[in-house]
Design an enzyme around this catalytic site. Structure first.
Site, PDB file in Angstrom:
ATOM      1  N   LEU B 183       0.857  -1.189   0.000  1.00  0.00           N
ATOM      2  CA  LEU B 183       0.000   0.000   0.000  1.00  0.00           C
ATOM      3  C   LEU B 183       0.889   1.234   0.000  1.00  0.00           C
ATOM      4  O   LEU B 183       1.875   1.292   0.727  1.00  0.00           O
ATOM      5  CB  LEU B 183      -0.848  -0.038   1.273  1.00  0.00           C
ATOM      6  CG  LEU B 183      -2.136   0.777   1.353  1.00  0.00           C
ATOM      7  CD1 LEU B 183      -3.116   0.297   0.304  1.00  0.00           C
ATOM      8  CD2 LEU B 183      -2.738   0.646   2.744  1.00  0.00           C
ATOM      9  N   CYS B 184       0.539   2.229  -0.851  1.00  0.00           N
ATOM     10  CA  CYS B 184       1.329   3.464  -0.832  1.00  0.00           C
ATOM     11  C   CYS B 184       0.376   4.657  -0.909  1.00  0.00           C
ATOM     12  O   CYS B 184      -0.617   4.692  -0.204  1.00  0.00           O
ATOM     13  CB  CYS B 184       2.349   3.485  -1.945  1.00  0.00           C
ATOM     14  SG  CYS B 184       1.660   3.333  -3.603  1.00  0.00           S
ATOM     15  N   ARG B 185       0.680   5.619  -1.761  1.00  0.00           N
ATOM     16  CA  ARG B 185      -0.114   6.847  -1.769  1.00  0.00           C
ATOM     17  C   ARG B 185      -1.188   6.839  -2.860  1.00  0.00           C
ATOM     18  O   ARG B 185      -1.880   7.837  -3.040  1.00  0.00           O
ATOM     19  CB  ARG B 185       0.799   8.061  -1.971  1.00  0.00           C
ATOM     20  CG  ARG B 185       1.927   8.161  -0.971  1.00  0.00           C
ATOM     21  CD  ARG B 185       2.782   9.391  -1.270  1.00  0.00           C
ATOM     22  NE  ARG B 185       3.958   9.444  -0.448  1.00  0.00           N
ATOM     23  CZ  ARG B 185       5.211   9.423  -0.915  1.00  0.00           C
ATOM     24  NH1 ARG B 185       5.429   9.328  -2.213  1.00  0.00           N
ATOM     25  NH2 ARG B 185       6.241   9.487  -0.096  1.00  0.00           N
ATOM     26  N   VAL B 213      -3.619   5.164   0.700  1.00  0.00           N
ATOM     27  CA  VAL B 213      -4.159   5.290   2.052  1.00  0.00           C
ATOM     28  C   VAL B 213      -5.297   6.312   2.095  1.00  0.00           C
ATOM     29  O   VAL B 213      -6.329   6.085   2.732  1.00  0.00           O
ATOM     30  CB  VAL B 213      -3.037   5.697   3.028  1.00  0.00           C
ATOM     31  CG1 VAL B 213      -3.612   5.988   4.400  1.00  0.00           C
ATOM     32  CG2 VAL B 213      -2.002   4.601   3.108  1.00  0.00           C
TER      33      VAL B 213
END
Lengths: 242, 242
Positions: B183-185, B213
């Site tokens: 998971l990142c931006r 997120v």
DNA sequence: ACCATATTCAACTGGTCACTTGAATACTTG
DNA sequence: CAAGTATTCAAGTGACCAGTTGAATATGGT
């Protein structure tokens, strides 16, 4: 990516934001926003759109191609003419949320506007919940004051079409004991404000709705459409609204 | 309005769309979009934002003022520094829907990108419903590969912080029998892509999440924040992401 | 009070965009 | 197949915008 040079990363990042900016660029010219707003209400020809935005046809055509390059609208040939429409239902939702976001900024203008206007129609505007309860209680009538072509191409079930320029013809049967709520294209449109001013001057109880037909439609109200009916060139009846 | 000349009408219309265009203009420069995207994840100082966007501080300051004039961000002095943040939660939602709208255009790029990338991480990306079911079934672990400062300032409950640049330190205890989701931006960020490439090269089963997120937060998942913790200047750890 | 740090302001330059005009293209109708 | 209509293309002009540079402002620490 481990064995990956960092250059393609930056390339990806740059390209991604460039693509995103294409949408932003499409929305930075007022003329294109006017066009997009009209298109959110239904498909139109180039000539009609040029009329709404006050542009030459050639100029409007170029603006439309900017919008199309941003994937916001699409075009289709129909016989002699080329009609444009929003590329996706999501575009309508997106543009609506943009207008809502701008409404905050607009509030200052609305105050100033209501000061020069005879009636403070904007400040007493009717929101969604209130209007729904008024209608359910049977103490309000909702009139759609947009030009009749627009009403025909899509309107909220239960509303009556009374175009602003024919309002005086229908004054007789408007109920004096109920509240009259005028519906138009939304907060960027002043057709409802004008209708309210006229009605109030005659002693009727009238207010405008904050939202327009498109916003109501987005919130899930049933919409009636006269299929087969298509909007042909006719900017007449649009007295500076939108 | 009856006795109203039509000039003010056009004035209102022109002014309204000009205001709306202010927002559009704020979103037509890629640099400003990068800045806004970072700000959607939390408040930052001018210097940090300049670093993310690859701009001089003076230039970033000017971009920030354009964003502020459009009422998209606001600033506040905190001691020596001035921090910027999004003016309203609605701005995050609006910007997110803009990115989603652009995602369609992006798909062509993602294909091209996956062709030069070692692993086709984008094409096998995990959507929301799928990820939720994977987690509920206990057959997936979700790791948050953003820099630790960002994790601390807000992350989805149940995710583990493993910054990309420290991924190699945590390889030992990552489960080999479960799927690892990075998971990142969000889709405009390539941190998760890089993490997936590293993990796959080591024989682990890994995919990236489509959303970031912020998107998960918007969809209602519980967020944990370490209050009091503030993001100070430190662009280090950001390997070209976003 | 003084210096260092953080941010903004002001003036300048190259590039991009909106609008105009005149011509070209594409389709329909007679 | 020719004439007419609707739309798009192409070139040119003036205005605006992004980025650079150097100075100005404002705050905190000493």
């Amino acid at each position: 990516m481990v064995s990956f040079p960092s250059a393609p990363d930056d390339l990806f990042k740059a390209y991604a934001y460039e693509q995103l900016a294409t949408i932003g660029k499409a929305l930075c010219a007022p003329a294109r926003l006017v066009i997009l707003n009209v298109l959110c209400q239904g498909e139109r020809t180039v000539e009609v759109l040029a009329g709404h935005a006050g542009l030459s046809v050639a100029n409007a055509s170029q603006h439309l191609q900017v919008l199309r390059r941003a994937n916001l609208v699409e075009s289709e040939r129909q016989g002699n003419k080329i009609i444009y429409r929003v590329a996706d239902r999501n575009v309508v939702g997106f543009f609506t949320s943009m207008k809502e976001l701008a409404a905050e900024r607009m509030s200052s203008l609305q105050v100033a506007f209501s000061e020069i206007s005879a009636a403070p129609s904007r400040l007493a505007a009717v929101g969604r919940e209130e209007l729904l309860s008024l209608v359910e209680a049977g103490i309000a009538v909702v009139i759609d004051v947009r030009p009749s072509e627009e009403y025909r191409s899509g309107h909220i079930a239960g509303t009556v079409s009374i175009p602003l320029d024919r309002l005086s013809d229908h004054l007789s049967w408007l109920p004096a004991d109920k509240e009259i709520v005028a519906l138009c294209r939304g907060s960027y449109c002043i057709l409802a404000d004008k209708a309210v001013d006229i009605l109030r001057e005659l002693g009727l109880s009238a207010r405008r709705a904050i939202d327009g037909v498109v916003e109501w439609e987005l919130s899930g109200l049933p919409v009636e459409r006269e299929t087969g009916q298509r909007l042909e060139a006719s900017v007449e009846g649009d007295h500076g609204g939108q």
